[in-house]
Design an enzyme around this catalytic site. Sequence first.
Site, mmCIF file in Angstrom:
data_model
loop_
_atom_site.group_PDB
_atom_site.id
_atom_site.type_symbol
_atom_site.label_atom_id
_atom_site.label_comp_id
_atom_site.label_asym_id
_atom_site.label_seq_id
_atom_site.Cartn_x
_atom_site.Cartn_y
_atom_site.Cartn_z
ATOM 1 N N CYS A 134 37.195 36.694 44.158
ATOM 2 C CA CYS A 134 38.184 37.477 43.401
ATOM 3 C C CYS A 134 39.253 38.065 44.313
ATOM 4 O O CYS A 134 40.365 38.334 43.886
ATOM 5 C CB CYS A 134 37.484 38.559 42.596
ATOM 6 S SG CYS A 134 36.298 39.487 43.561
ATOM 7 N N GLU A 152 43.180 33.269 36.619
ATOM 8 C CA GLU A 152 42.278 33.146 37.761
ATOM 9 C C GLU A 152 41.588 31.776 37.702
ATOM 10 O O GLU A 152 40.885 31.466 36.738
ATOM 11 C CB GLU A 152 41.231 34.271 37.706
ATOM 12 C CG GLU A 152 40.373 34.325 38.947
ATOM 13 C CD GLU A 152 39.418 35.527 38.941
ATOM 14 O OE1 GLU A 152 38.862 35.858 37.884
ATOM 15 O OE2 GLU A 152 39.222 36.107 40.028
#
Length: 484
Positions: free
Chosen positions: A285, A387
């Site tokens: 992340c 993402e």
Amino acid sequence: MDYPFFHVSHYINGQFIDRGPRFDIYYPATNYVIGSAPEAGAEEVDAAVQAAVRAFGQWSRMSSAERRVLLKRFAQLIRDHEDELAAIETWDVGRPIAENKAGYIARIAANIEFFADFAVTHGSEAYPMDNGYINYVLRQPVGVAALITPWNIPMLQATWKMGPALAFGNTVVLKPAELTPIGTWRLAQLAHAAGIPPGVINVIHGFGPDSAGALLTKHPDVKLISFTGETTTGTIIMAAVAPTLKRVSFELGGKGANIIFADVDLERAVSISLRSSFFNQGEFCLAGPRILVQRPVYEAFLSHFRQAAAQLKIGNPFDPDVRVGALISREHFTRVSNYIDLAGTDGASIILGGTPPVLPEPFAQGNFLQPTIIIDVKPHDRVCQEEIFGPVVTVAPFDDEEEAVAIANGVSYGLSAVVQTRDVGRAVRLGSALEAGTIWVNDFFVRDLRVPFGGMKQSGIGREGGHYSLEFYTEVKTICLSNQ
Ligand code: ADP
């Protein structure tokens, strides 16, 4: 190739328990089954929470110095088992062993040690009033903390949450991701061997929705939830905890920008960018998959970066020279590949990778994807907004600071960013202007455990680290003491 078989169990009330239907664990690099774990249902979740409730009495009353002795013993066992744990993390995740050796296991131990020390050395505030009264602040453990972790860095996540939760006197029920249960189960064995009392740490396995994860979030005796995972899961958990008003700390998705100005040393910029792009196959992340390069050095950077990325060895994660491992699952591989297909239809160009590498058996069965570089993108393209969580980056030029900041901030996430420049004034300006919880200037993935860690916007709620963890994992009281 010799495969181990990990018979993973729950750890409840100091006992390793095999209860519930078992599910397979796959090695991402070959998709062979390397173990199995039980799925906790309502009964096991309740047993784990009740064990933690009972243990809370004794654990919360121990002095932080007593807890420190046990936690340090646990951390030392982690250090003593460095090679074994490094291998386990590779079996779990498919990450290159080289990345697990470079200080990674030491950091897992440090997460425990740091907070064990912090709890001992930290005091609290007192405010003497003009009338002679004294107000002082007391911090006390809250109760049972549910720790829900993702599959990308499982042991690092487990100790990052366990360290402060335990050091400040709470007890925990930890649920690792269903794809990577091995490391957390092994950590439970080491905690057990270190003499951490029964019920202080409980580990249960299972899935998220309609399974162990969701049951944990709804349990009335769980007081705190520290969750790391996808933003969509965070919203579901937030709704699930509303009726019981649990305190939450969320670290969610990211889509970091890596902004490279024309004044940098290009070789160093390439080296930093390789790490921020491809560490853990980009399943990270904190990664910086949106590379923005100032126009005068755009072509030169792109050519160097492409060449360097093409040379990263991909394949057998246990080969010490390998730098890119396998994606976590077939399903995730397909999800990442779909983004690459999307880039093609959006008019972007793929100048490196985009397909699986050609590997010998058994790795031809694994979820490998070559480092992939996409150019000719527009900031609002989905590959620049969502993402992807794989070894896929976009590279785009920009003209000035203002434009770079606008592009960097033009996403719903705000977890981290990388700024590469030799101009200190510019670094200061960007540090202030960028919407990100952590901003690295001229490096990547270095962090003192005292600083706050977490994300802005859709990347999370709250911060952990140093006294921010103290705030999350303790209940705070004000006591007003009369001088009469
Ligand atoms: P990732 O895809 O990175 O694993 P997820 O958000 O799907 O991210 O999962 C992170 C962790 O959250 C895992 O341990 C997963 O089992 C758990 N989880 C997923 N859905 C839920 C849910 N509805 N309630 C509680 N935990 C969940």
